[in-house]
Design a protein around this motif. Structure first.
Motif, PDB file in Angstrom:
ATOM      1  N   ILE A  59       0.591  -1.362  -0.194  1.00  0.00           N
ATOM      2  CA  ILE A  59      -0.050  -0.132  -0.302  1.00  0.00           C
ATOM      3  C   ILE A  59       1.354   1.480   0.253  1.00  0.00           C
ATOM      4  O   ILE A  59       0.622   1.970  -0.227  1.00  0.00           O
ATOM      5  N   GLU A  60       1.479   1.387   0.870  1.00  0.00           N
ATOM      6  CA  GLU A  60       2.793   2.274   1.111  1.00  0.00           C
ATOM      7  C   GLU A  60       3.514   2.616  -0.315  1.00  0.00           C
ATOM      8  O   GLU A  60       3.618   3.670  -0.962  1.00  0.00           O
ATOM      9  N   CYS A  61       3.547   1.126  -1.216  1.00  0.00           N
ATOM     10  CA  CYS A  61       4.618   1.737  -2.584  1.00  0.00           C
ATOM     11  C   CYS A  61       3.783   1.883  -3.592  1.00  0.00           C
ATOM     12  O   CYS A  61       4.308   2.947  -4.408  1.00  0.00           O
ATOM     13  N   ASN A  62       2.592   1.593  -3.824  1.00  0.00           N
ATOM     14  CA  ASN A  62       1.288   1.075  -5.002  1.00  0.00           C
ATOM     15  C   ASN A  62       0.224   2.108  -4.872  1.00  0.00           C
ATOM     16  O   ASN A  62      -0.249   2.192  -5.494  1.00  0.00           O
ATOM     17  N   ASP A 108      -7.502  -2.368  -1.949  1.00  0.00           N
ATOM     18  CA  ASP A 108      -7.485  -1.937  -0.427  1.00  0.00           C
ATOM     19  C   ASP A 108      -6.863  -2.707   0.823  1.00  0.00           C
ATOM     20  O   ASP A 108      -5.849  -3.834   0.227  1.00  0.00           O
ATOM     21  N   VAL A 109      -6.852  -3.167   2.205  1.00  0.00           N
ATOM     22  CA  VAL A 109      -6.720  -4.006   2.965  1.00  0.00           C
ATOM     23  C   VAL A 109      -6.588  -5.544   2.647  1.00  0.00           C
ATOM     24  O   VAL A 109      -5.990  -6.156   2.476  1.00  0.00           O
ATOM     25  N   ILE A 110      -7.756  -6.088   2.577  1.00  0.00           N
ATOM     26  CA  ILE A 110      -8.026  -7.368   1.893  1.00  0.00           C
ATOM     27  C   ILE A 110      -7.238  -7.597   0.623  1.00  0.00           C
ATOM     28  O   ILE A 110      -6.118  -8.860   0.285  1.00  0.00           O
ATOM     29  N   GLY A 111      -7.014  -6.925  -0.228  1.00  0.00           N
ATOM     30  CA  GLY A 111      -6.534  -7.126  -0.863  1.00  0.00           C
ATOM     31  C   GLY A 111      -4.848  -7.186  -1.178  1.00  0.00           C
ATOM     32  O   GLY A 111      -4.270  -7.853  -1.387  1.00  0.00           O
ATOM     33  N   ALA A 112      -4.438  -6.224  -0.142  1.00  0.00           N
ATOM     34  CA  ALA A 112      -3.083  -6.315  -0.165  1.00  0.00           C
ATOM     35  C   ALA A 112      -2.680  -7.005   0.941  1.00  0.00           C
ATOM     36  O   ALA A 112      -1.700  -7.648   0.801  1.00  0.00           O
ATOM     37  N   ILE A 113      -3.156  -7.725   2.018  1.00  0.00           N
ATOM     38  CA  ILE A 113      -3.111  -9.680   2.695  1.00  0.00           C
ATOM     39  C   ILE A 113      -3.517 -10.561   1.428  1.00  0.00           C
ATOM     40  O   ILE A 113      -2.332 -10.674   1.337  1.00  0.00           O
ATOM     41  N   SER A 114      -4.349 -10.177   0.162  1.00  0.00           N
ATOM     42  CA  SER A 114      -4.362 -11.997  -0.224  1.00  0.00           C
ATOM     43  C   SER A 114      -2.589 -11.395  -0.682  1.00  0.00           C
ATOM     44  O   SER A 114      -2.094 -12.388  -1.629  1.00  0.00           O
ATOM     45  N   LEU A 115      -2.398 -10.380  -1.756  1.00  0.00           N
ATOM     46  CA  LEU A 115      -1.336  -9.960  -2.945  1.00  0.00           C
ATOM     47  C   LEU A 115       0.133 -10.748  -2.174  1.00  0.00           C
ATOM     48  O   LEU A 115       0.805 -11.270  -3.116  1.00  0.00           O
ATOM     49  N   ALA A 116      -0.003 -10.541  -0.459  1.00  0.00           N
ATOM     50  CA  ALA A 116       1.232 -10.520   0.237  1.00  0.00           C
ATOM     51  C   ALA A 116       1.282 -11.958   0.290  1.00  0.00           C
ATOM     52  O   ALA A 116       2.526 -12.240   0.540  1.00  0.00           O
ATOM     53  N   ALA A 117       0.351 -12.202   1.208  1.00  0.00           N
ATOM     54  CA  ALA A 117       0.086 -13.668   0.470  1.00  0.00           C
ATOM     55  C   ALA A 117       0.726 -14.339  -0.479  1.00  0.00           C
ATOM     56  O   ALA A 117       0.501 -15.570  -0.808  1.00  0.00           O
ATOM     57  N   HIS A 118      -0.123 -14.388  -0.868  1.00  0.00           N
ATOM     58  CA  HIS A 118      -0.372 -15.453  -2.007  1.00  0.00           C
ATOM     59  C   HIS A 118       0.151 -14.598  -3.972  1.00  0.00           C
ATOM     60  O   HIS A 118      -0.056 -15.424  -4.874  1.00  0.00           O
ATOM     61  N   GLY A 119       0.224 -13.208  -3.839  1.00  0.00           N
ATOM     62  CA  GLY A 119       1.416 -12.296  -5.005  1.00  0.00           C
ATOM     63  C   GLY A 119      -0.054 -12.440  -5.326  1.00  0.00           C
ATOM     64  O   GLY A 119       0.320 -11.635  -7.305  1.00  0.00           O
ATOM     65  N   LEU A 122     -13.927  -6.053   7.333  1.00  0.00           N
ATOM     66  CA  LEU A 122     -12.072  -5.215   6.914  1.00  0.00           C
ATOM     67  C   LEU A 122     -13.199  -4.866   5.021  1.00  0.00           C
ATOM     68  O   LEU A 122     -13.037  -3.194   5.079  1.00  0.00           O
ATOM     69  N   ALA A 123     -14.078  -4.908   4.720  1.00  0.00           N
ATOM     70  CA  ALA A 123     -14.809  -4.513   3.874  1.00  0.00           C
ATOM     71  C   ALA A 123     -15.505  -3.655   4.340  1.00  0.00           C
ATOM     72  O   ALA A 123     -15.699  -2.375   3.466  1.00  0.00           O
ATOM     73  N   ALA A 124     -16.556  -3.559   5.389  1.00  0.00           N
ATOM     74  CA  ALA A 124     -17.226  -2.696   5.677  1.00  0.00           C
ATOM     75  C   ALA A 124     -16.277  -1.247   6.615  1.00  0.00           C
ATOM     76  O   ALA A 124     -16.281   0.328   6.772  1.00  0.00           O
ATOM     77  N   TRP A 125     -15.036  -1.657   6.896  1.00  0.00           N
ATOM     78  CA  TRP A 125     -13.866  -0.684   6.947  1.00  0.00           C
ATOM     79  C   TRP A 125     -13.569   0.249   5.820  1.00  0.00           C
ATOM     80  O   TRP A 125     -13.681   1.306   6.023  1.00  0.00           O
ATOM     81  N   SER A 126     -13.202  -0.560   4.993  1.00  0.00           N
ATOM     82  CA  SER A 126     -12.343   0.476   3.766  1.00  0.00           C
ATOM     83  C   SER A 126     -13.752   1.446   3.587  1.00  0.00           C
ATOM     84  O   SER A 126     -13.587   2.655   2.883  1.00  0.00           O
ATOM     85  N   ASP A 127     -15.372   1.037   3.808  1.00  0.00           N
ATOM     86  CA  ASP A 127     -15.964   2.105   3.059  1.00  0.00           C
ATOM     87  C   ASP A 127     -16.599   2.791   3.713  1.00  0.00           C
ATOM     88  O   ASP A 127     -17.271   4.151   3.508  1.00  0.00           O
ATOM     89  N   GLN A 142      -3.263   6.720   4.691  1.00  0.00           N
ATOM     90  CA  GLN A 142      -3.006   7.455   5.952  1.00  0.00           C
ATOM     91  C   GLN A 142      -3.517   5.970   6.798  1.00  0.00           C
ATOM     92  O   GLN A 142      -2.714   4.847   7.594  1.00  0.00           O
ATOM     93  N   ARG A 143      -4.621   5.790   7.514  1.00  0.00           N
ATOM     94  CA  ARG A 143      -5.809   4.917   8.201  1.00  0.00           C
ATOM     95  C   ARG A 143      -4.988   3.514   7.861  1.00  0.00           C
ATOM     96  O   ARG A 143      -4.711   2.887   8.444  1.00  0.00           O
ATOM     97  N   ALA A 144      -5.343   3.411   6.752  1.00  0.00           N
ATOM     98  CA  ALA A 144      -4.624   1.874   6.125  1.00  0.00           C
ATOM     99  C   ALA A 144      -3.475   1.768   6.586  1.00  0.00           C
ATOM    100  O   ALA A 144      -3.257   0.235   7.232  1.00  0.00           O
ATOM    101  N   LEU A 145      -2.303   2.254   6.810  1.00  0.00           N
ATOM    102  CA  LEU A 145      -0.919   2.447   6.863  1.00  0.00           C
ATOM    103  C   LEU A 145      -0.996   1.904   8.258  1.00  0.00           C
ATOM    104  O   LEU A 145      -0.098   0.791   9.133  1.00  0.00           O
ATOM    105  N   ALA A 146      -1.585   2.973   9.024  1.00  0.00           N
ATOM    106  CA  ALA A 146      -1.665   3.456  10.226  1.00  0.00           C
ATOM    107  C   ALA A 146      -2.373   2.032  11.033  1.00  0.00           C
ATOM    108  O   ALA A 146      -2.023   0.806  12.397  1.00  0.00           O
ATOM    109  N   LEU A 147      -3.553   1.514  10.213  1.00  0.00           N
ATOM    110  CA  LEU A 147      -4.047   0.339  10.822  1.00  0.00           C
ATOM    111  C   LEU A 147      -3.238  -1.021  10.848  1.00  0.00           C
ATOM    112  O   LEU A 147      -3.008  -2.187  11.498  1.00  0.00           O
ATOM    113  N   LEU A 148      -2.177  -1.611  10.287  1.00  0.00           N
ATOM    114  CA  LEU A 148      -1.764  -2.626   9.407  1.00  0.00           C
ATOM    115  C   LEU A 148      -0.063  -2.375  10.358  1.00  0.00           C
ATOM    116  O   LEU A 148       0.036  -3.629  10.568  1.00  0.00           O
TER     117      LEU A 148
END
Length: 146
Positions: free
Chosen positions: A17-20, A45-56, A82-87, A94-100
Motif C-alpha cells: 500500500i505504501e509503494c503502490n 484495499d486492505v483485503i487485496g493487500a493481504i491477499s497479494l502479500a500472501a499469494h502474489g 475489513l470490507a466495511a472498514w474500507s467503506d 494513511q489510516r490503512a497504513l496505520a491500521l496495518l
C-alpha cells in the motif's frame, strides 16, 4: 510463498500500500488494471493487500492464512469486517497504513509475550537450559536420560 506468518503478511501488505497506493471499495484498482497495469502493481484495499502479500495477487481466493490475517487486522478496528472498514468515511491510505502498522506491533508484542525465555542452569546437572516465565523449560541431559 510458503512459511509466511501473519506478521509477515501484514508487513508486506503495508509495504504494498505504501509503494503502490490504496484503493477503497474493491480488492484492487480496476481503472489501473484496465489500463494494463499488472494486478500485483495496482493500488489495493486492505483485503487485496493481504491477499497479494500472501499469494502474489489481490484477487486470490481466501485461504487459512489470509482469513487469519484479516481477523488479526480486524481486531484493531470497531468495524464488522475489513470490507466495511474500507467503506468508512475517512479511511484512506494513511489510516490503512496505520491500521496495518498497529496490527504488526500488536503481533510482535504478542509473540514476545509468548516467548519470554531466559538463560538458566539445570539444578540437577548444571547444563545450560532456557526457562520461560510460566515455568516451561528446555530439555537437558538429565531429562533425556530419564
Amino acid at each position: 510463498m510458503t512459511g509466511l506468518t501473519i506478521h509477515d503478511v501484514v508487513i508486506e501488505a503495508a509495504h504494498h500500500i505504501e509503494c503502490n497506493g490504496y484503493s477503497a471499495h474493491y480488492l484492487y484498482s480496476v481503472p489501473q488494471a484496465q489500463a494494463g497495469r499488472p494486478l500485483a502493481q495496482c493500488a489495493v484495499d486492505v483485503i487485496g493487500a493481504i491477499s497479494l502479500a500472501a499469494h502474489g495477487t489481490p484477487a486470490h481466493p481466501a485461504t487459512a492464512l489470509t482469513r487469519a490475517t484479516e481477523q488479526a487486522v480486524l481486531a484493531h478496528t470497531t468495524a464488522p469486517s475489513l470490507a466495511a472498514w474500507s467503506d468508512y468515511k475517512g479511511n484512506g491510505k494513511q489510516r490503512a497504513l496505520a491500521l496495518l502498522q498497529e496490527t504488526a506491533a500488536g503481533l510482535r508484542a504478542q509473540a514476545q509475550q509468548q516467548d519470554q525465555w531466559r538463560a538458566a542452569r539445570c539444578p540437577d546437572c548444571g547444563e545450560a537450559i532456557e526457562i520461560r516465565d510460566d515455568g516451561m523449560r528446555t530439555l537437558c541431559a538429565c531429562d533425556v536420560a530419564a
